[in-house]
Design a protein around this motif. Structure first.
Motif, PDB file in Angstrom:
ATOM      1  N   ILE A  25     -27.679 -52.221  56.155  1.00 12.87           N
ATOM      2  CA  ILE A  25     -28.705 -51.672  55.262  1.00 12.87           C
ATOM      3  C   ILE A  25     -29.441 -50.524  55.946  1.00 12.87           C
ATOM      4  O   ILE A  25     -29.642 -49.471  55.349  1.00 12.87           O
ATOM      5  CB  ILE A  25     -29.706 -52.768  54.855  1.00 12.87           C
ATOM      6  CG1 ILE A  25     -28.976 -53.790  54.020  1.00 12.87           C
ATOM      7  CG2 ILE A  25     -30.860 -52.174  54.087  1.00 12.87           C
ATOM      8  CD1 ILE A  25     -29.826 -54.952  53.607  1.00 12.87           C
ATOM      9  N   LEU A  26     -29.806 -50.698  57.227  1.00 11.93           N
ATOM     10  CA  LEU A  26     -30.605 -49.658  57.874  1.00 11.93           C
ATOM     11  C   LEU A  26     -29.793 -48.424  58.220  1.00 11.93           C
ATOM     12  O   LEU A  26     -30.318 -47.317  58.214  1.00 11.93           O
ATOM     13  CB  LEU A  26     -31.232 -50.210  59.170  1.00 11.93           C
ATOM     14  CG  LEU A  26     -32.137 -51.419  59.040  1.00 11.93           C
ATOM     15  CD1 LEU A  26     -32.706 -51.752  60.403  1.00 11.93           C
ATOM     16  CD2 LEU A  26     -33.266 -51.133  58.074  1.00 11.93           C
TER      17      LEU A  26
ATOM     18  N   TYR B   3     -34.827 -54.323  63.992  1.00  8.76           N
ATOM     19  CA  TYR B   3     -35.971 -55.127  63.532  1.00  8.76           C
ATOM     20  C   TYR B   3     -37.054 -54.286  62.871  1.00  8.76           C
ATOM     21  O   TYR B   3     -38.016 -54.826  62.328  1.00  8.76           O
ATOM     22  CB  TYR B   3     -36.562 -55.932  64.698  1.00  8.76           C
ATOM     23  CG  TYR B   3     -37.225 -55.085  65.761  1.00  8.76           C
ATOM     24  CD1 TYR B   3     -36.531 -54.697  66.905  1.00  8.76           C
ATOM     25  CD2 TYR B   3     -38.547 -54.679  65.634  1.00  8.76           C
ATOM     26  CE1 TYR B   3     -37.128 -53.928  67.878  1.00  8.76           C
ATOM     27  CE2 TYR B   3     -39.158 -53.899  66.601  1.00  8.76           C
ATOM     28  CZ  TYR B   3     -38.439 -53.520  67.725  1.00  8.76           C
ATOM     29  OH  TYR B   3     -39.033 -52.752  68.687  1.00  8.76           O
ATOM     30  N   TRP B   4     -36.937 -52.965  62.909  1.00  6.70           N
ATOM     31  CA  TRP B   4     -37.979 -52.125  62.319  1.00  6.70           C
ATOM     32  C   TRP B   4     -37.368 -50.773  62.017  1.00  6.70           C
ATOM     33  O   TRP B   4     -36.520 -50.261  62.760  1.00  6.70           O
ATOM     34  CB  TRP B   4     -39.128 -51.993  63.322  1.00  6.70           C
ATOM     35  CG  TRP B   4     -40.169 -50.967  62.953  1.00  6.70           C
ATOM     36  CD1 TRP B   4     -41.205 -51.118  62.080  1.00  6.70           C
ATOM     37  CD2 TRP B   4     -40.263 -49.631  63.446  1.00  6.70           C
ATOM     38  NE1 TRP B   4     -41.947 -49.972  62.008  1.00  6.70           N
ATOM     39  CE2 TRP B   4     -41.385 -49.032  62.835  1.00  6.70           C
ATOM     40  CE3 TRP B   4     -39.514 -48.873  64.350  1.00  6.70           C
ATOM     41  CZ2 TRP B   4     -41.783 -47.718  63.083  1.00  6.70           C
ATOM     42  CZ3 TRP B   4     -39.906 -47.568  64.602  1.00  6.70           C
ATOM     43  CH2 TRP B   4     -41.028 -47.001  63.974  1.00  6.70           C
ATOM     44  N   LYS B   5     -37.807 -50.154  60.909  1.00  8.35           N
ATOM     45  CA  LYS B   5     -37.320 -48.805  60.594  1.00  8.35           C
ATOM     46  C   LYS B   5     -38.407 -48.052  59.854  1.00  8.35           C
ATOM     47  O   LYS B   5     -39.186 -48.632  59.089  1.00  8.35           O
ATOM     48  CB  LYS B   5     -36.075 -48.889  59.725  1.00  8.35           C
ATOM     49  CG  LYS B   5     -35.479 -47.508  59.415  1.00  8.35           C
ATOM     50  CD  LYS B   5     -34.258 -47.605  58.527  1.00  8.35           C
ATOM     51  CE  LYS B   5     -33.826 -46.202  58.096  1.00  8.35           C
ATOM     52  NZ  LYS B   5     -32.784 -46.219  57.111  1.00  8.35           N
TER      53      LYS B   5
ATOM     54  N   GLY C 222     -38.874 -44.140  57.672  1.00  8.90           N
ATOM     55  CA  GLY C 222     -38.214 -42.907  57.243  1.00  8.90           C
ATOM     56  C   GLY C 222     -37.072 -43.145  56.279  1.00  8.90           C
ATOM     57  O   GLY C 222     -36.843 -44.246  55.795  1.00  8.90           O
ATOM     58  N   THR C 223     -36.363 -42.092  55.988  1.00  8.09           N
ATOM     59  CA  THR C 223     -35.341 -42.145  54.963  1.00  8.09           C
ATOM     60  C   THR C 223     -33.937 -41.900  55.508  1.00  8.09           C
ATOM     61  O   THR C 223     -32.996 -41.828  54.751  1.00  8.09           O
ATOM     62  CB  THR C 223     -35.608 -41.055  53.901  1.00  8.09           C
ATOM     63  OG1 THR C 223     -35.676 -39.798  54.589  1.00  8.09           O
ATOM     64  CG2 THR C 223     -36.911 -41.291  53.190  1.00  8.09           C
TER      65      THR C 223
ATOM     66  N   ALA D 242     -38.633 -41.516  46.796  1.00 13.14           N
ATOM     67  CA  ALA D 242     -38.253 -40.844  48.030  1.00 13.14           C
ATOM     68  C   ALA D 242     -37.281 -41.657  48.851  1.00 13.14           C
ATOM     69  O   ALA D 242     -36.865 -41.227  49.918  1.00 13.14           O
ATOM     70  CB  ALA D 242     -39.505 -40.566  48.853  1.00 13.14           C
ATOM     71  N   ARG D 243     -36.919 -42.833  48.420  1.00 14.47           N
ATOM     72  CA  ARG D 243     -35.992 -43.717  49.119  1.00 14.47           C
ATOM     73  C   ARG D 243     -36.492 -44.091  50.504  1.00 14.47           C
ATOM     74  O   ARG D 243     -35.738 -44.153  51.467  1.00 14.47           O
ATOM     75  CB  ARG D 243     -34.597 -43.081  49.208  1.00 14.47           C
ATOM     76  CG  ARG D 243     -34.055 -42.654  47.869  1.00 14.47           C
ATOM     77  CD  ARG D 243     -32.559 -42.559  47.857  1.00 14.47           C
ATOM     78  NE  ARG D 243     -31.950 -43.851  48.098  1.00 14.47           N
ATOM     79  CZ  ARG D 243     -31.690 -44.742  47.156  1.00 14.47           C
ATOM     80  NH1 ARG D 243     -32.001 -44.508  45.911  1.00 14.47           N
ATOM     81  NH2 ARG D 243     -31.123 -45.882  47.470  1.00 14.47           N
ATOM     82  N   ARG D 244     -37.795 -44.301  50.568  1.00 12.81           N
ATOM     83  CA  ARG D 244     -38.365 -44.686  51.862  1.00 12.81           C
ATOM     84  C   ARG D 244     -38.130 -46.158  52.140  1.00 12.81           C
ATOM     85  O   ARG D 244     -37.964 -46.960  51.244  1.00 12.81           O
ATOM     86  CB  ARG D 244     -39.876 -44.475  51.842  1.00 12.81           C
ATOM     87  CG  ARG D 244     -40.265 -43.066  52.046  1.00 12.81           C
ATOM     88  CD  ARG D 244     -41.663 -43.028  52.609  1.00 12.81           C
ATOM     89  NE  ARG D 244     -42.119 -41.665  52.581  1.00 12.81           N
ATOM     90  CZ  ARG D 244     -42.685 -41.095  51.541  1.00 12.81           C
ATOM     91  NH1 ARG D 244     -42.911 -41.791  50.448  1.00 12.81           N
ATOM     92  NH2 ARG D 244     -43.037 -39.827  51.578  1.00 12.81           N
ATOM     93  N   VAL D 245     -38.186 -46.479  53.403  1.00 10.93           N
ATOM     94  CA  VAL D 245     -38.082 -47.878  53.798  1.00 10.93           C
ATOM     95  C   VAL D 245     -39.402 -48.572  53.460  1.00 10.93           C
ATOM     96  O   VAL D 245     -40.473 -48.000  53.600  1.00 10.93           O
ATOM     97  CB  VAL D 245     -37.802 -47.940  55.313  1.00 10.93           C
ATOM     98  CG1 VAL D 245     -37.930 -49.338  55.827  1.00 10.93           C
ATOM     99  CG2 VAL D 245     -36.434 -47.376  55.598  1.00 10.93           C
TER     100      VAL D 245
ATOM    101  N   SER E  25     -38.606 -53.980  56.607  1.00  8.66           N
ATOM    102  CA  SER E  25     -37.724 -52.844  56.888  1.00  8.66           C
ATOM    103  C   SER E  25     -36.355 -52.952  56.275  1.00  8.66           C
ATOM    104  O   SER E  25     -35.647 -51.975  56.177  1.00  8.66           O
ATOM    105  CB  SER E  25     -37.492 -52.702  58.390  1.00  8.66           C
ATOM    106  OG  SER E  25     -38.671 -52.648  59.070  1.00  8.66           O
ATOM    107  N   LYS E  26     -35.973 -54.157  55.905  1.00 12.44           N
ATOM    108  CA  LYS E  26     -34.615 -54.320  55.399  1.00 12.44           C
ATOM    109  C   LYS E  26     -34.457 -53.801  53.991  1.00 12.44           C
ATOM    110  O   LYS E  26     -33.368 -53.750  53.462  1.00 12.44           O
ATOM    111  CB  LYS E  26     -34.235 -55.807  55.411  1.00 12.44           C
ATOM    112  CG  LYS E  26     -33.889 -56.307  56.762  1.00 12.44           C
ATOM    113  CD  LYS E  26     -32.455 -55.979  57.107  1.00 12.44           C
ATOM    114  CE  LYS E  26     -32.064 -56.665  58.401  1.00 12.44           C
ATOM    115  NZ  LYS E  26     -30.828 -56.230  58.922  1.00 12.44           N
TER     116      LYS E  26
END
Lengths: 411, 1048
Positions: free
Chosen positions: A261-262, A279-281, A283-284, B842-845, B850-851
Motif C-alpha cells: 500500500i505504501l 510504520y509511518w508515511k 505525502g503522496t 490530493a491522494r494524501r496519506v 498511514s496504511k
C-alpha cells in the motif's frame, strides 16, 4: 667612445638596482600571507580523557588546503595556516572494559583568517561523545548505474548493507532505517533548516522524512551473527536482467523496503526476500525516495517507546514549510541513532547529520556512474579479531568510507 | 478622358476623392502649368491638362467635336487662363465644379438633369470599362462592386462591365483587381451611366499611398483590415505572425518550433477559452479542430488548440479581423473571427524566399488565365523548415502547402454567378529526437496532413424578392499522427487490459521494452452555408435583409492512441471512430437599415442566430444569439471642415462557441488496484489479482456551449486630417470550459503480502489461497479498505470578465519627411476565474492511519490548490509606427516602437473565505488584498465528502470533538505564507523598437528585411512591490530575417 658606453651602462644598472629596492618584497614573506590559529580542544562534560596529543586538522574546502597540528598539555594546538576559511576537526577513541568503545569527535564553526583579521586567531573545538555500534552501515549504493542497453541511467537498484562489526550476535528486530531531510544536501554553503534557532548548529535530533521503515520481529527473530551482513533494497528483484551492470537483489534472505500500500510504485520483491515494515508515511509519493545525488541515511531504534507513542512524540512540521504537509518529519533523538552516513554532491554542501553521528562526508563522482560508498577495513582491528573483518568506525565518513567503482554485490 | 455617349448630362457629384484613387495628384485650381501646342485636337489638349492638373474633363460629344483644333502657348499660367485662351476661338465655355471641368458650347446653359429619362423602372444601369493607367490596356476580370448593395459585376475580356438594377442613391463604388491598387469612389447615382471609365494603377511601391499597418475595416462592429502590402511588410512565417498588427497586440518573434495560438483582445489566456473562441474562415469556409481528440498532454491543456503554424501567408490577398459583436452570419465564435481571402485571379509568377535564424521558407505562386471566359486558375505552393536550435538538428519542423483555386464568373449578362473551387492541402511534420549524446534511440515525430475542398461564390439574381445568394460548401479531411519512441528500462509492475468492472487476473510488464507510442486522429469536417440577401430602398432609406442557413458536421475516424508492441501498465486503446459525429444546424437572420436624416446617417442592424446541436446521446435545446449594432454618422466626411468626420457606434450581442467532440465523449475511465501480487522471477510463477472499476458513460449533464455577452461603444473622429478610432469593449464570458472531477468510493480486499517461495498462491472462488507449511491450501487473510476513485470531467465553470479601450490614431503624413505616424494600442483589464465548486482528492496519506489514504475529500470554491480564486491581468500598451515611404526609390521603412506602460498581474482575493489565525488561535477575516501579509493566510473548502458520499459543511472542523476527524480535516485546508501573494505584480514601463524595410528593385524584385528589438533592449525589470527580489528580463530577444520576392 668606449668609455662613455661603459659609464652609461654602469649608471643604468645602478638606477635599475635602485628601482628594485622599492619593490615590496616584504609583502611576499611567509609571515605576511599566513596567520596562526590556536584551537582549544575540550572534552564533553562528564568525560575527562586527556586532551593532550590529539591531532587537529584544519581544512578549507574551497581551496583544498589542509593543515594539521597536535594539542599540547592544555589541549591547545597552534597551527600556522595560509589565509582562508577553515573548519577544525578532531577525534579520539577510547575503549573501556565491557567492549564499549567511546568515540570523541567534534567540528568547529568556520574560522576565518584574512589579511585584515588578527594575526593570531583563537577558536574552540568542543568534542562530542558517541559509542561505536554493533551494527554499522557497511555500504550504501544510491547513484544508479548506466544501462548500456538504453543509454540512460538506471537507478531502481539502490541498496544499503548493514554489518555486525562486533563479536557478539546482534538482533535487527525493531531496528529502523531512515533518510534525513532534506533529500539532497543543502548547497552553496546554505545550512539546513533543521538548526537550533539563531545558530548554524544542527538540532539534537535528526528529521526522518517520507516513510519510516522498521525490521519486523518480536525481539530475537532476526539475528545477525558477528561478521554477517543484511542487504536492504528498494526493489528486491534481479536487476541484471534489465541492466547488465546492475545487481541481483532477489536473493533469499535479503530485505526490501516494500509495502503493497505504501510503495505501490515499487516492484514486488522476489518471494524469499523479507519485507520491512513501513510504520509511518507522509505525502503522496508511491515510491520510497532516496536521493541519487546526496542522500543521508541512518539507522535508529525507537528508544523503548511503542510505535504510536513514538510517532506522536516525534511528529514535527518542517520549519520553512508552514503550509505544505508533505514535508512533515519524525524527529529522531541523536541518542537513538546508531549510525549514519552523510553523502555529498559537492565539497561545499552543508551537513544534515550531527558530528556525533557522522563528523564528515563521503561523495561519489555523480549519479549513473555505478559507484558506491563502502566502509574501509580496519586492518588493525581485523587482525586483532583473528580474521573476522572489522570495518573502520570513527563516526566520520571522511575517514571511514571510500568510493568503489562498482557495487560490491555486482559481478 | 471621359467621353459621354448617348447625349446625357452627367452630374456625378463627388463627395470626396478617396485616398485610394489611382491618380495621386491633388487638384489645385491655382497650380501653374505650361502648355505649348499648336494645332492639336481638343481631345489631346484635354488629355494634357488632365495629366497636369488632375481635373476631370466632361463634355457632350454630340454637341462638341473632340477633334476641334486649338492652339495655346502659355507658360506658368493657371488652368483657367489656359482654357480661356485655348477655347476662345472654338466657342466653347467651361465651368469648374469641384474636380471637374465641364465644357459646353458658348451660350448653351446646362440643362436640368434628365432624371427619369434613361432609367428602367426607376433603377439605374452602369456600364463602363476598366483599363490600366499607364498602358490603357483593358483589364479583364476586374471586379466592380457597389458596397452598400453588394451589387457587383466582373469585366469581360475587353475590360467592359455592366451593373444593373441599382437603386438611385449615394454609394461607395469599388473597382479592384489582383495586382492593382483598389480604386474607391463615392458616387451619387441618379441616372444611367453608359461609359464610366476607370483606370487602375499597378500595385507597387511607386504608388504614393501604401498602407503597411492594420486599418479599420468596413463593418459596423470593430474590425481591422490587413491588406497584402502589410502582410508582406511584416514578413510573416505563419498566419499567427500577422496578428501582431492589430491594435493592442504585442510583437512576438516568429517561431515555427512551438504551437502558434492566436487570441483576440486577450492578455494572458490561462485556460485557453479565448484562443478556442477565435474563428478562422478561409474564403468563408470555417477551419476547425473540434474533431481532433488527441492533444498535447504535457501542458495544462485538456483539449486541442488550433495551431496556426500550418497556415502560410503567401497566397493571402487580405485579412479582416472582426471583433466585438459580430454579424449574425458568423456562428461558433466568441472572441472574434479572422476572415482570410486568398488570391483568385491572374497574377504573374511570384517566388518568395525567406530566411531567418531558425527558419528557411520558399513559396511559388501563379495565377493563370485560362482563356476567354474560361476563368482563372491560381496555384500556390509553399515549403518551410524551422530548427529549434541552429547548432543541434534535434527539433525540426517542416511545412508543405499546396493550393489550387479555380475561379470564374458565369452568365455575366443576366444573373452573374461567381464560382470558385479551391483545393488546398498541407503537411506539417515535427521531429524531435533526444540529444544523441544522452540517448540515441529515443525520438518523437508528429505529422499532420490535411486536405480540403471548398466551393463558394455569389449569385447575383436581382429579383424583387432576392438580390443575391452566397453559397459555401466545404469539406476537410485530416490525419494527425504522433509517434513517441522510448526505450524504457523499468520495474515489473502489474497490468491488465480488462474492460469490465470486477476482479481479474493480470500480468506483469517487462522490464526492458521498446515503448512505441502512436496516436492517430482522422478528423472529418463538412459544412454547407447558404445566405440570401435582399436589398430594397424605400424613399431614401435602404433596407438590407439577410437570411441564411448553415449546417456543420464533424467527427473522427482515427484509431486513437495505441502502442505498437509493449504498452505501459493499465493502458487501454480507444478507437475514435466509436464516437458519433457531431452536427449542428443554424438559422440566422439580420436586417440592416440605413436612414439618412438631414446630413447625418443612422445605420442599425438587428440580427439573431438560432443554433441547435444534434448529437447522439445528448438532447440539446436550441439556443438563440441576438446581435445588435448601430452607427450614427453625425458629420459625414468633408475635407474642408475642422472636424472632418464624426460618428459614434455601438453594439450589444451574445455569441456562443460549441464544445468539441472530445469533451462531449470523454474516454472511459479505468481505475485499477492490485489486491494481491506475487512474482517469482526464477520459477516464472506470477499472480496479479487486480480489481478494476470502469466508468464508461456520457456526461450526466449537457456540456453547454461557451457564451459571451459583448458590448461595444466606438467613436470615429477625424480632426484636421488626423484620423482616430476609439473603441470601448466589455466582454463577459460565461460557461467557459473547465475541468472538474467526480468521485465515488470502492471497497478493496487488500491481501497480506506473501514472501514464502513455496506458497504457490492461486486465485479461486473469489479468494486468494496459499499453501501453508503442511502443503495445504488455506485462504489468505485480507483487510477491507475503502478508497476514493476519481476521474476528470469537463464542465462549464470558466468565467472571464474583460473590458478595455482600443485606439487607433493616424496622424497623417509629414510631407517633408514622407513619413506617416500611426499610434495604436489598447488598455485591457481582465479577470479570469473558474467559479463554482471543484472536487479534489490530493491522494494524501491519512495522518491517523498511514496504511490508508485520506477518507475525506474537499469541495473547494474555484481552485483546489491555491488560496487565490483566479487571476487578474491589466495591460496598457501603445505601438507607435513611423512609416517612411519614398515612392521614387520604391522603398518603405517602418519603425515600430512598442511601449508597454503597464503589464500587471494579480491573484484574485476571496474576501469571504480567506482568513488568518491570531495569537489566540482563532480565525479572523479582513481585506488582505493589495498589501503585504506577514502572517500565514488560509482558505477552507466549503464542504467535505466522506467515503459514503455524504457531503457536510466544513464548519464541522471547528465544532467537532472527534480528534481524528479534526486531524484529517486539517489536511484539507489550503494555506500560503508568501508576503507579497496578494500584491500586484507590475513593472515600470519598458520599450522595444522594431524595424522593417521593403525595397522594390525594378519591377521584378523586392527585398525585405526586418529586425525585432533591433536595439537588443532586454532590461531586467523588477516587480514594483518587491524591489529587492530578482527581476525578470522582458522583451523578445533580438531577431531578424530577410526575404526576397521575385515577380516575372
Amino acid at each position: 667612445m668606449r668609455n662613455i658606453k661603459i659609464v652609461l651602462m654602469l649608471i643604468a644598472s645602478l638606477s635599475i638596482w635602485g628601482c628594485m629596492k622599492d619593490t615590496k618584497t616584504s609583502q611576499f614573506t611567509d609571515d605576511a600571507t599566513s596567520s596562526t590559529i590556536n584551537i582549544t580542544v575540550a572534552m564533553p562534560a562528564g568525560y575527562d580523557y586527556p586532551v593532550a596529543g590529539m591531532k587537529v586538522k584544519l581544512s578549507d574546502p574551497s581551496t583544498g588546503l589542509l593543515f594539521e597540528g597536535t594539542t599540547n598539555a592544555d589541549g591547545v594546538a597552534q597551527i600556522r595556516v595560509a589565509h582562508g576559511s577553515y573548519t577544525a576537526t578532531s577525534e579520539a577513541k577510547y575503549s573501556v572494559p565491557g567492549g564499549v568503545i567511546y568515540i570523541f569527535n567534534g567540528t568547529s564553526n568556520r574560522i576565518r583568517v584574512t589579511p585584515t583579521d588578527k594575526k593570531v586567531v583563537a577558536a574552540n573545538l568542543p568534542l562530542n561523545v558517541s559509542k561505536t555500534g554493533q551494527i554499522v552501515i557497511k555500504e550504501f549504493y544510491y547513484g544508479g548505474c548506466l544501462n548500456p542497453l538504453t543509454g540512460k541511467t538506471y537507478a531502481n537498484d539502490k541498496y544499503i548493507i548493514l554489518y555486525n562489526n562486533s563479536d557478539a550476535v546482534a538482533y535487527l528486530d525493531s531496528l529502523c532505517i531512515g533518510v534525513a531531510d532534506p533529500y539532497n544536501a543543502p548547497t552553496s554553503g546554505k545550512s539546513s533548516v533543521w538548526v537550533k534557532p539563531g545558530t548554524t548548529e544542527l538540532r539534537d535530533s535528526v528529521p526522518n522524512v517520507s516513510i519510516g521503515w522498521m525490521f519486523p520481529g518480536t525481539g530475537k527473530d532476526n539475528a545477525l551473527a558477528p561478521g554477517a551482513q543484511a542487504v536492504i533494497s528498494t526493489n528486491g528483484i534481479n536487476h541484471t536482467i534489465t541492466a547488465p551492470n546492475s545487481v541481483n537483489l532477489s536473493i533469499t534472505g535479503y530485505w526490501a523496503m516494500y509495502d503493497p500500500i505504501l510503495t505501490k510504485g515499487q516492484s514486488i520483491p522476489q518471494p524469499g526476500v523479507k519485507l520491512m515494515q513501513g510504520y509511518w508515511k507522509v505525502g503522496t509519493a508511491s515510491q520510497y525516495t532516496i536521493s541519487q545525488l546526496s542522500p543521508a541515511v541512518f539507522i535508529y531504534n525507537l528508544g523503548g517507546k511503542s510505535l504510536s507513542k513514538f510517532i506522536l512524540d516525534t511528529y514535527t512540521h518542517k520549519p520553512d514549510q508552514a503550509t505544505n504537509r508533505n514535508f512533515d518529519c519524525l524527529m529522531i533523538d541523536k541518542n537513538s541513532v546508531l549510525d549514519g552516513v552523510e553523502c555529498f554532491r559537492d565539497v561545499t554542501d552543508s551537513k544534515r547529520l550531527r558530528p556525533e553521528i557522522d563528523n564528515g562526508f563521503t561523495k561519489t563522482n555523480g549519479s549513473g556512474t555505478g559507484e558506491t560508498v563502502h566502509r574501509k577495513i580496519d586492518a588493525v582491528a581485523t587482525a586483532a579479531a583473528g580474521g573476522r573483518i572489522v570495518y573502520m568506525d570513527t563516526n566520520n565518513s571522511s575517514n571511514d568510507f571510500e568510493v568503489k567503482s562498482k557495487p560490491s554485490l555486482a559481478n | 478622358m471621359r467621353k459621354c455617349k448617348h447625349c446625357i448630362w452627367l452630374l456625378v457629384f463627388l463627395c470626396f476623392l478617396s485616398v485610394k484613387t489611382g491618380y495621386g495628384i491633388t487638384v489645385d485650381q491655382n497650380r501653374l502649368i505650361s502648355v505649348s501646342a499648336k494645332n492639336i485636337t481638343l481631345n489631346e489638349l484635354i488629355l494634357k491638362l488632365e495629366k497636369e492638373t488632375g481635373y476631370d474633363f466632361l463634355y457632350n460629344n454630340k454637341i462638341i467635336d473632340g477633334n476641334t483644333k486649338v492652339s495655346v502657348d502659355m507658360k506658368d499660367k493657371t488652368v483657367e487662363e489656359v482654357l480661356n485662351t485655348a477655347l476662345k476661338n472654338a466657342s466653347i465655355e467651361y465651368r469648374i465644379v469641384d474636380n471637374q471641368i465641364i465644357l459646353h458650347p458658348k451660350g448653351m446653359k446646362e440643362s436640368a438633369p434628365l432624371k427619369q429619362a434613361q432609367t428602367k423602372n426607376g433603377k439605374i444601369t452602369i456600364k463602363g470599362t476598366v483599363s490600366e493607367f499607364d498602358s490603357k490596356d483593358p483589364i479583364p476580370y476586374a471586379f466592380v462592386v457597389i458596397k452598400e448593395l453588394n451589387a457587383w459585376g466582373t469585366c469581360d475580356n475587353d475590360g467592359r462591365f455592366v451593373l444593373e438594377n441599382i437603386t438611385p442613391g449615394t454609394y461607395a463604388m469599388e473597382v479592384s483587381c489582383l495586382g492593382y491598387s483598389t480604386y474607391t469612389l463615392n458616387v451619387t447615382l441618379t441616372q444611367d451611366i453608359n461609359s464610366f471609365a476607370v483606370n487602375l494603377k499597378s500595385d507597387n511601391l511607386k504608388l504614393p499611398d501604401v498602407v503597411v499597418t492594420a486599418i479599420a475595416g468596413s463593418s459596423i462592429n470593430s474590425s481591422s483590415k490587413i491588406e497584402k502590402n502589410a502582410i508582406q511588410h511584416v514578413q510573416a512565417s505563419s498566419l499567427a505572425d500577422v496578428m501582431q498588427l492589430l491594435p493592442g497586440s504585442l510583437i512576438a518573434n516568429p517561431s515555427l518550433n512551438k504551437e502558434n495560438k492566436v487570441t483576440i483582445r486577450s492578455i494572458n489566456d490561462a485556460n485557453d477559452n479565448n484562443s478556442r473562441g477565435v474563428g478562422l474562415m478561409i474564403n468563408g469556409s470555417k477551419m476547425s479542430v473540434d474533431a481532433s481528440i488527441s492533444y498535447d498532454k504535457s501542458g495544462n491543456d485538456f483539449f486541442k488548440n488550433m495551431d496556426f503554424r500550418k497556415y502560410s501567408t503567401d497566397n493571402i490577398e487580405s485579412i479582416e479581423v472582426l471583433k466585438g459583436v459580430l454579424s449574425a452570419e458568423y456562428g461558433d465564435v466568441t472572441s472574434g473571427a479572422i476572415l482570410v481571402t486568398t488570391k483568385a485571379g491572374r497574377t504573374p509568377f511570384e517566388v518568395r524566399v525567406k530566411s531567418d535564424p531558425s527558419t528557411k521558407a520558399v513559396s511559388v505562386s501563379k495565377g493563370f488565365g485560362l482563356g476567354k471566359n474560361a476563368g482563372n486558375l491560381n496555384i500556390d505552393a509553399d515549403y518551410a523548415r524551422a530548427f529549434k536550435e541552429w547548432i543541434s538538428p534535434v527539433d525540426i519542423f517542416n511545412r508543405t502547402t499546396l493550393a489550387l483555386t479555380y475561379s470564374n464568373t458565369f452568365n455575366k449578362d443576366k444573373t452573374p454567378l461567381r464560382f470558385n473551387v479551391r483545393f488546398s492541402g498541407n503537411i506539417t511534420k515535427n521531429n524531435a529526437s533526444s540529444d544523441p549524446d544522452v540517448s540515441i534511440l529515443d525520438f518523437k515525430k508528429s505529422s499532420e496532413k490535411n486536405a480540403s475542398l471548398s466551393i463558394y461564390g455569389n449569385w447575383l439574381l436581382n429579383k424583387s424578392w432576392i438580390s443575391s445568394l452566397n453559397y459555401n460548401l466545404s469539406g476537410n479531411v485530416g490525419k494527425e499522427s504522433i509517434q513517441d519512441f522510448v526505450v524504457k528500462s523499468g520495474l515489473p509492475v502489474p497490468t491488465t487490459d480488462t474492460r469490465v468492472s470486477g476482479i481479474s487476473l493480470g500480468q506483469f510488464t517487462g522490464t526492458l521494452e521498446d515503448r512505441d507510442y502512436r496516436s492517430e486522429d482522422i478528423p472529418i469536417y463538412a459544412s454547407a452555408k447558404i445566405t440570401a440577401n435582399l436589398n430594397k430602398s424605400i424613399n431614401k432609406t435602404r433596407f438590407k435583409t439577410m437570411l441564411g442557413v448553415e449546417f456543420n458536421t464533424k467527427g473522427n475516424n482515427g484509431r486513437g492512441e495505441y502502442y505498437m508492441s509493449a504498452a505501459p501498465a493499465y493502458f487501454r486503446e480507444r478507437n475514435y471512430s466509436d464516437i458519433p459525429f457531431m452536427n449542428d444546424l443554424s438559422l440566422f437572420f439580420e436586417e440592416k437599415v440605413t436612414l439618412p436624416f438631414k446630413s447625418t446617417t443612422l445605420e442599425l442592424t438587428a440580427g439573431a442566430r438560432l443554433n441547435k446541436m444534434i448529437i447522439s446521446g445528448y438532447d440539446y435545446n436550441p439556443t438563440i444569439d441576438p446581435r445588435f449594432n448601430g452607427k450614427y454618422t453625425i458629420l459625414p466626411y468633408r475635407r474642408d471642415r475642422a472636424i472632418n468626420t464624426l460618428s459614434i457606434r455601438g453594439g450589444w450581442g451574445i455569441l456562443q462557441r460549441l464544445p468539441s467532440i472530445g469533451l462531449l465523449y470523454p474516454a472511459p475511465n479505468y481505475t485499477d488496484n492490485a489486491l494481491f501480487l506475487y512474482r517469482n522471477a526464477t520459477s516464472g510463477e506470477s499472480l496479479a489479482v487486480i480489481q478494476t472499476t470502469v466508468v464508461d458513460e456520457l456526461l450526466p449533464y449537457n456540456l453547454k456551449p461557451v457564451k459571451t455577452r459583448n458590448i461595444e461603444l466606438g467613436l470615429d473622429i477625424a480632426v484636421k486630417g488626423i484620423d482616430a478610432q476609439f473603441t470601448y469593449f466589455n466582454e463577459k464570458l460565461t460557461d467557459g470550459m473547465s475541468q472538474n472531477r467526480t468521485y465515488s468510493s470502492v471497497s478493496y480486499d487488500m491481501y497480506n503480502s506473501v514472501t514464502d517461495p513455496n506458497a504457490a498462491p492461486k486465485y479461486e472462488n473469489g479468494k486468494v489461497w496459499i499453501k501453508n507449511t503442511l502443503g495445504e491450501y488455506v485462504p489468505l487473510s485480507f483487510t477491507t479498505r475503502k478508497e476514493f476513485i476519481g476521474y476528470q470531467r469537463p464542465d462549464n465553470r470558466g468565467e472571464i470578465n474583460k473590458w478595455g479601450i482600443e485606439y487607433d490614431i493616424n496622424f497623417g503624413k509629414i510631407k517633408a519627411l514622407n513619413t506617416s505616424v500611426i499610434v495604436n494600442g489598447s488598455y485591457m483589464k481582465s479577470n479570469e476565474q473558474e467559479k463554482g465548486l471543484v472536487r479534489y482528492d490530493a491522494r494524501r496519506v491519512d495522518p491517523v492511519d498511514s496504511k490508508q489514504k485520506m477518507p475525506y475529500i474537499g469541495l473547494y470554491e474555484s481552485d483546489p490548490d491555491v488560496i487565490s480564486v483566479g487571476n487578474g491581468r491589466e495591460r496598457f500598451s501603445t505601438s507607435i509606427n513611423f512609416v517612411t515611404h519614398i515612392p521614387s526609390i520604391r522603398m518603405i521603412v517602418s519603425i515600430v516602437t512598442q511601449c508597454i506602460w503597464m503589464n500587471n498581474s494579480s491573484n484574485l482575493f476571496d474576501k469571504e473565505r480567506t482568513y488568518k489565525i491570531n495569537g489566540a488561535g482563532t480565525r479572523y477575516y479582513g481585506d488582505f488584498d493589495n498589501q503585504k501579509n506577514y502572517e500565514v493566510m488560509y482558505r477552507d473548502p466549503d464542504y467535505y465528502m466522506d467515503l459514503n458520499g455524504t457531503v457536510r459543511p466544513f464548519s464541522d472542523y471547528y465544532t467537532t470533538t472527534d480528534v481524528d476527524l479534526k486531524r484529517r480535516l486539517s489536511m484539507l485546508i489550503l494555506s500560503k505564507d508568501e508576503t507579497y501573494y496578494f500584491q500586484e505584480y507590475g513593472t515600470k514601463p519598458y520599450f522595444m523598437a522594431n524595424l522593417r524595410i521593403t525595397k522594390e528593385i525594378g519591377n521584378n524584385a523586392a527585398l525585405s528585411f526586418y529586425a525585432n528589438n533591433f536595439t537588443n533592449s532586454t532590461p531586467v525589470m523588477k516587480n514594483k512591490n518587491r524591489p529587492d527580489a530578482v527581476g525578470a528580463r522582458v522583451n523578445t530577444p533580438i531577431y531578424f530575417g530577410a526575404e526576397i520576392k521575385l515577380t516575372f
